[in-house]
Write a protein that holds these residues in place. Structure first.
Motif, PDB file in Angstrom:
ATOM      1  N   LYS A 115       0.850  -1.189   0.000  1.00  0.00           N
ATOM      2  CA  LYS A 115       0.000   0.000   0.000  1.00  0.00           C
ATOM      3  C   LYS A 115       0.887   1.241   0.000  1.00  0.00           C
ATOM      4  CE  LYS A 115      -3.452   2.571   2.574  1.00  0.00           C
ATOM      5  NZ  LYS A 115      -4.506   2.525   3.587  1.00  0.00           N
ATOM      6  N   PRO A 116       0.971   1.967  -1.139  1.00  0.00           N
ATOM      7  CA  PRO A 116       1.696   3.240  -1.161  1.00  0.00           C
ATOM      8  C   PRO A 116       0.761   4.385  -0.757  1.00  0.00           C
ATOM      9  CG  PRO A 116       1.061   2.621  -3.386  1.00  0.00           C
ATOM     10  CD  PRO A 116       0.541   1.548  -2.466  1.00  0.00           C
ATOM     11  N   VAL A 117       1.321   5.370  -0.070  1.00  0.00           N
ATOM     12  CA  VAL A 117       0.564   6.570   0.314  1.00  0.00           C
ATOM     13  C   VAL A 117       1.425   7.788  -0.024  1.00  0.00           C
ATOM     14  CG1 VAL A 117      -0.553   7.830   2.193  1.00  0.00           C
ATOM     15  CG2 VAL A 117      -0.601   5.319   2.185  1.00  0.00           C
ATOM     16  N   ASN A 118       0.974   8.569  -1.014  1.00  0.00           N
ATOM     17  CA  ASN A 118       1.725   9.741  -1.481  1.00  0.00           C
ATOM     18  C   ASN A 118       3.175   9.385  -1.787  1.00  0.00           C
ATOM     19  OD1 ASN A 118      -0.539  11.463  -1.198  1.00  0.00           O
ATOM     20  ND2 ASN A 118      -0.090  11.694   0.987  1.00  0.00           N
ATOM     21  N   LEU A 119       3.382   8.237  -2.403  1.00  0.00           N
ATOM     22  CA  LEU A 119       4.727   7.761  -2.716  1.00  0.00           C
ATOM     23  C   LEU A 119       5.144   8.355  -4.058  1.00  0.00           C
ATOM     24  CD1 LEU A 119       6.660   5.817  -1.222  1.00  0.00           C
ATOM     25  CD2 LEU A 119       5.875   4.022  -2.755  1.00  0.00           C
ATOM     26  N   THR A 120       6.160   9.218  -4.044  1.00  0.00           N
ATOM     27  CA  THR A 120       6.630   9.874  -5.260  1.00  0.00           C
ATOM     28  C   THR A 120       8.085   9.504  -5.515  1.00  0.00           C
ATOM     29  OG1 THR A 120       7.338  11.845  -4.063  1.00  0.00           O
ATOM     30  CG2 THR A 120       5.076  11.834  -4.904  1.00  0.00           C
ATOM     31  N   GLY A 121       8.541   9.716  -6.740  1.00  0.00           N
ATOM     32  CA  GLY A 121       9.906   9.377  -7.120  1.00  0.00           C
ATOM     33  C   GLY A 121       9.947   7.977  -7.714  1.00  0.00           C
ATOM     34  N   GLN A 122      11.030   7.247  -7.440  1.00  0.00           N
ATOM     35  CA  GLN A 122      11.170   5.899  -7.997  1.00  0.00           C
ATOM     36  C   GLN A 122      10.235   4.887  -7.349  1.00  0.00           C
ATOM     37  OE1 GLN A 122      15.102   4.324  -8.738  1.00  0.00           O
ATOM     38  NE2 GLN A 122      15.997   6.374  -8.721  1.00  0.00           N
TER      39      GLN A 122
END
Length: 196
Positions: A115-122
């Protein structure tokens, strides 16, 4: 009384059929990972940084949490608020996975609910690695093929090694928080299975 006997016989047959059907519908899973459900705190899982950074240059926060879970009640989390070092990354892993029962040529599949939450970049990736002494014999990863970023509920991701070569000393799995990434991620329900 005569009507009761056929009813009991029918009930017995239906019970047997129901038991056979439920066993067939739920194939036994041969998970090589320990504490794949992450319910026993961080037991069997280690956390580390990449080898070139012995400290924590990006302030990675990690731990066993009940903030989010795919299955009750816990998961492993990592988060980072600011990237100060573009090459730094961190990971959870498990090693010393039993290899004696894995036949040469078998297919190994690592799955994880993420579960990603506001995951930015790679973003994040999962990987399987086999070592012989200090030499890496194989490394299979989702990095570069599957993007795990953004915000979503738990989704299942997998990576497969199609042909296990055998002759390794250590089999490892990783959940990697890749360089130049910010945001939260939760990992749960991890499995490593063998398919002959």
């Amino acid at each position: 009384m005569n009507r009761f006997l056929p009813f009991c016989a029918l009930l017995a047959v239906l019970s047997v059929l129901s038991a056979c059907t439920s066993n067939d519908a739920q194939p036994q899973e041969n998970n090589l990972l320990r504490n794949g459900s992450v319910e026993q705190q961080s037991q069997n899982w280690f956390f580390n940084y990449d080898a070139s950074h012995t400290a924590n240059p990006n302030g990675f926060a990690f731990g066993h949490t009940d903030e989010a879970a795919s299955s009750p009640r816990y998961s492993l989390k990592i988060n980072c608020n600011t990237v100060k070092n573009d090459s730094a990354f961190c990971f959870y892993g498990q090693n010393n996975i039993p290899v004696s029962a894995i036949p040469v040529g078998a297919k190994l599949t690592l799955t994880a609910k993420i579960k990603p939450v506001n995951l930015t970049g790679q973003g994040v990736a999962i990987a399987i690695r086999g070592d012989k002494g200090s030499q890496v014999m194989f490394f299979q990863t989702t990095q570069g093929t599957t993007s795990i970023t953004g915000t979503s509920e738990f989704k299942q991701y997998s990576v497969t090694l199609d042909n296990y070569p055998g002759n390794i000393d250590n089999l490892l799995v990783f959940m990697v928080y890749l360089p130049r990434t910010t945001g939260h991620v939760y990992f749960d329900d991890l499995t490593l299975t063998v398919d002959n």
